[in-house]
Design a protein around this motif. Structure first.
Motif, PDB file in Angstrom:
ATOM      1  N   GLY A  24     -94.314   5.288  90.825  1.00 43.72           N
ATOM      2  CA  GLY A  24     -93.369   6.269  91.360  1.00 43.72           C
ATOM      3  C   GLY A  24     -93.791   7.684  91.052  1.00 43.72           C
ATOM      4  O   GLY A  24     -94.708   7.920  90.257  1.00 43.72           O
ATOM      5  N   PRO A  25     -93.131   8.650  91.665  1.00 47.85           N
ATOM      6  CA  PRO A  25     -93.467  10.061  91.440  1.00 47.85           C
ATOM      7  C   PRO A  25     -93.244  10.465  89.988  1.00 47.85           C
ATOM      8  O   PRO A  25     -92.262  10.048  89.367  1.00 47.85           O
ATOM      9  CB  PRO A  25     -92.521  10.801  92.387  1.00 47.85           C
ATOM     10  CG  PRO A  25     -91.406   9.841  92.666  1.00 47.85           C
ATOM     11  CD  PRO A  25     -92.014   8.482  92.604  1.00 47.85           C
ATOM     12  N   TYR A  81     -85.600   4.593  97.094  1.00 47.18           N
ATOM     13  CA  TYR A  81     -87.006   4.240  96.871  1.00 47.18           C
ATOM     14  C   TYR A  81     -87.145   2.773  96.483  1.00 47.18           C
ATOM     15  O   TYR A  81     -88.061   2.076  96.928  1.00 47.18           O
ATOM     16  CB  TYR A  81     -87.597   5.146  95.789  1.00 47.18           C
ATOM     17  CG  TYR A  81     -89.068   4.914  95.514  1.00 47.18           C
ATOM     18  CD1 TYR A  81     -90.010   5.098  96.517  1.00 47.18           C
ATOM     19  CD2 TYR A  81     -89.513   4.534  94.254  1.00 47.18           C
ATOM     20  CE1 TYR A  81     -91.360   4.897  96.273  1.00 47.18           C
ATOM     21  CE2 TYR A  81     -90.857   4.332  93.995  1.00 47.18           C
ATOM     22  CZ  TYR A  81     -91.778   4.508  95.006  1.00 47.18           C
ATOM     23  OH  TYR A  81     -93.111   4.301  94.768  1.00 47.18           O
ATOM     24  N   SER A  82     -86.220   2.275  95.650  1.00 47.56           N
ATOM     25  CA  SER A  82     -86.241   0.862  95.273  1.00 47.56           C
ATOM     26  C   SER A  82     -86.013  -0.022  96.493  1.00 47.56           C
ATOM     27  O   SER A  82     -86.680  -1.050  96.673  1.00 47.56           O
ATOM     28  CB  SER A  82     -85.171   0.560  94.221  1.00 47.56           C
ATOM     29  OG  SER A  82     -85.585   0.970  92.939  1.00 47.56           O
ATOM     30  N   LEU A  96     -86.646   7.936  86.847  1.00 51.08           N
ATOM     31  CA  LEU A  96     -86.554   6.504  87.080  1.00 51.08           C
ATOM     32  C   LEU A  96     -87.905   5.854  87.364  1.00 51.08           C
ATOM     33  O   LEU A  96     -87.993   4.629  87.498  1.00 51.08           O
ATOM     34  CB  LEU A  96     -85.599   6.215  88.244  1.00 51.08           C
ATOM     35  CG  LEU A  96     -84.121   6.519  87.982  1.00 51.08           C
ATOM     36  CD1 LEU A  96     -83.277   6.195  89.200  1.00 51.08           C
ATOM     37  CD2 LEU A  96     -83.616   5.736  86.769  1.00 51.08           C
ATOM     38  N   SER A  97     -88.949   6.683  87.437  1.00 53.88           N
ATOM     39  CA  SER A  97     -90.298   6.127  87.552  1.00 53.88           C
ATOM     40  C   SER A  97     -91.011   6.124  86.206  1.00 53.88           C
ATOM     41  O   SER A  97     -92.126   5.612  86.099  1.00 53.88           O
ATOM     42  CB  SER A  97     -91.117   6.921  88.579  1.00 53.88           C
ATOM     43  OG  SER A  97     -90.647   6.672  89.886  1.00 53.88           O
ATOM     44  N   ASP A 111     -91.438 -16.715  87.090  1.00 50.59           N
ATOM     45  CA  ASP A 111     -92.887 -16.774  86.891  1.00 50.59           C
ATOM     46  C   ASP A 111     -93.476 -15.390  86.657  1.00 50.59           C
ATOM     47  O   ASP A 111     -94.541 -15.260  86.055  1.00 50.59           O
ATOM     48  CB  ASP A 111     -93.554 -17.408  88.111  1.00 50.59           C
ATOM     49  CG  ASP A 111     -93.116 -18.846  88.309  1.00 50.59           C
ATOM     50  OD1 ASP A 111     -93.593 -19.704  87.551  1.00 50.59           O
ATOM     51  OD2 ASP A 111     -92.285 -19.095  89.203  1.00 50.59           O
ATOM     52  N   ALA A 112     -92.806 -14.365  87.154  1.00 50.12           N
ATOM     53  CA  ALA A 112     -93.258 -12.987  86.988  1.00 50.12           C
ATOM     54  C   ALA A 112     -92.067 -12.070  87.178  1.00 50.12           C
ATOM     55  O   ALA A 112     -91.030 -12.471  87.729  1.00 50.12           O
ATOM     56  CB  ALA A 112     -94.358 -12.642  87.994  1.00 50.12           C
ATOM     57  N   VAL A 113     -92.214 -10.832  86.716  1.00 53.47           N
ATOM     58  CA  VAL A 113     -91.137  -9.843  86.816  1.00 53.47           C
ATOM     59  C   VAL A 113     -91.664  -8.609  87.532  1.00 53.47           C
ATOM     60  O   VAL A 113     -92.718  -8.087  87.184  1.00 53.47           O
ATOM     61  CB  VAL A 113     -90.611  -9.453  85.415  1.00 53.47           C
ATOM     62  CG1 VAL A 113     -89.551  -8.373  85.527  1.00 53.47           C
ATOM     63  CG2 VAL A 113     -90.046 -10.672  84.703  1.00 53.47           C
ATOM     64  N   VAL A 114     -90.910  -8.160  88.539  1.00 55.99           N
ATOM     65  CA  VAL A 114     -91.236  -6.946  89.285  1.00 55.99           C
ATOM     66  C   VAL A 114     -90.216  -5.878  88.930  1.00 55.99           C
ATOM     67  O   VAL A 114     -89.009  -6.117  89.004  1.00 55.99           O
ATOM     68  CB  VAL A 114     -91.207  -7.205  90.802  1.00 55.99           C
ATOM     69  CG1 VAL A 114     -91.443  -5.900  91.574  1.00 55.99           C
ATOM     70  CG2 VAL A 114     -92.243  -8.252  91.198  1.00 55.99           C
ATOM     71  N   ILE A 115     -90.702  -4.697  88.536  1.00 55.71           N
ATOM     72  CA  ILE A 115     -89.823  -3.571  88.201  1.00 55.71           C
ATOM     73  C   ILE A 115     -89.994  -2.492  89.248  1.00 55.71           C
ATOM     74  O   ILE A 115     -91.119  -2.070  89.538  1.00 55.71           O
ATOM     75  CB  ILE A 115     -90.146  -2.999  86.799  1.00 55.71           C
ATOM     76  CG1 ILE A 115     -89.942  -4.060  85.726  1.00 55.71           C
ATOM     77  CG2 ILE A 115     -89.263  -1.801  86.494  1.00 55.71           C
ATOM     78  CD1 ILE A 115     -91.185  -4.841  85.410  1.00 55.71           C
ATOM     79  N   THR A 116     -88.882  -2.034  89.811  1.00 57.69           N
ATOM     80  CA  THR A 116     -88.950  -0.980  90.826  1.00 57.69           C
ATOM     81  C   THR A 116     -88.762   0.392  90.180  1.00 57.69           C
ATOM     82  O   THR A 116     -89.704   1.164  90.074  1.00 57.69           O
ATOM     83  CB  THR A 116     -87.915  -1.216  91.926  1.00 57.69           C
ATOM     84  OG1 THR A 116     -86.594  -1.261  91.353  1.00 57.69           O
ATOM     85  CG2 THR A 116     -88.191  -2.510  92.670  1.00 57.69           C
TER      86      THR A 116
END
Length: 293
Positions: free
Chosen positions: A260-261, A130-131, A266-267, A228-233
């Motif tokens: 996520g579901p 999914y990530s 992990l979501s 500048d920003a952080v993305v979390i999967t």
């Protein structure tokens, strides 16, 4: 890279005392060129470094023993370029941190540090397909807008982020939680060599420092500090990924989370962040629109 005499002294000190810059502030106030450390009474040096007299005395002995060691030349022989906090190559974003690295040790293209647009993409070491799917939608628009992808070279989501940057023709920086002589995880050696050749590896630790439990949380603040920003999967509710988010919030960075579901542990982390005000992301264009357009 040329270094000043004061920077050579800093490299010598940092080799035996690898602490963040804020731990050296008192010392630098009274001895900005680090000339007098060997001559100070151990009790006074201990006060300046907020450490024990015994440790201060040992530090002085090590500095005297290695006074003639050309650390910058030795690093260069290993293709390691150290960047002290006083050097023009040192990133301004890191200077703004409460506890910036005193020295950055680098391998690769140091020019990436000067790139103005960097996005951290992080997640669980147990990240699923999914990530990877999410990154296939998030990374291409970022690369198109010349964003450098920053992550930590760990298993799972970090590896996926670096690989996605490579696959989509972008640039990437990996922040390590150890010195260059102890690559972790070992299965990422080929990837690390790729990054050292054409991208960038950085760490705040001298080459001999081994990976420890405490070094990775310290590493996380640099990932967020550079970006500048952080993305979390994907991430569990309590994890190293979430500690990076805490650093990012302290640094005033925007947080983007992939929904996520509700059935996936992990979501839990990203979903909780969304509930607390993080920005929903399913495409890199959303990051672009928020930060640039």
């Amino acid at each position: 890279m040329e270094v000043t005499i004061a920077e050579r002294r800093l490299l010598a000190l940092h080799y035996v005392y690898p602490v963040p810059l804020n731990r050296l502030e008192k010392l630098l106030e009274v001895d900005p060129n680090l000339e007098k450390i060997p001559t100070y009474p151990s009790e006074y040096l201990a006060f300046l470094l907020n450490t024990s007299v015994e440790k201060a005395a040992k530090l002085q002995v090590k500095l005297r023993e290695n006074a003639m060691t050309p650390y910058d030349k030795l690093y260069e022989r290993e293709d390691i370029i150290p960047i002290p906090f006083t050097n023009p190559l040192y990133p301004d974003k890191l200077r703004q941190m409460i506890d910036p690295p005193a020295v950055l040790y680098t391998k690769g293209d140091q020019r990436l540090l000067a790139e103005s647009f960097k996005i951290a993409i992080i997640g669980s070491r147990k990240a699923t397909a999914y990530s990877k799917q999410a990154m296939s939608l998030i990374v291409p628009p970022l690369v198109k807008h010349q964003a450098v992808i920053v992550s930590g070279l760990a298993k799972g989501a970090d590896t996926m982020a670096h690989v996605a940057a490579l696959e989509f023709g972008g640039k990437t920086i990996a922040v390590l939680g150890h010195g260059f002589f102890h690559l972790y995880p070992k299965e990422n050696r080929y990837l690390a060599n790729q990054l050292a050749a054409n991208h960038l590896l950085i760490t705040e630790y001298p080459p001999y420092v081994k990976p420890e439990k405490w070094t990775f949380p310290m590493r996380n603040r640099i990932i967020s500090g550079l970006s500048d920003a952080v993305v979390i999967t994907e991430a569990a509710d309590k994890s190293g990924t979430m500690s990076t988010v805490e650093h990012a919030l302290d640094h005033g960075k925007e947080i983007f989370a992939v929904p996520g579901p509700i059935t996936s542990p992990l979501s839990a982390g990203p979903n909780k962040l969304l509930d607390e005000g993080a920005k929903l992301v399913w495409s890199g264009f959303q990051v672009i629109e928020s930060l640039i357009i």
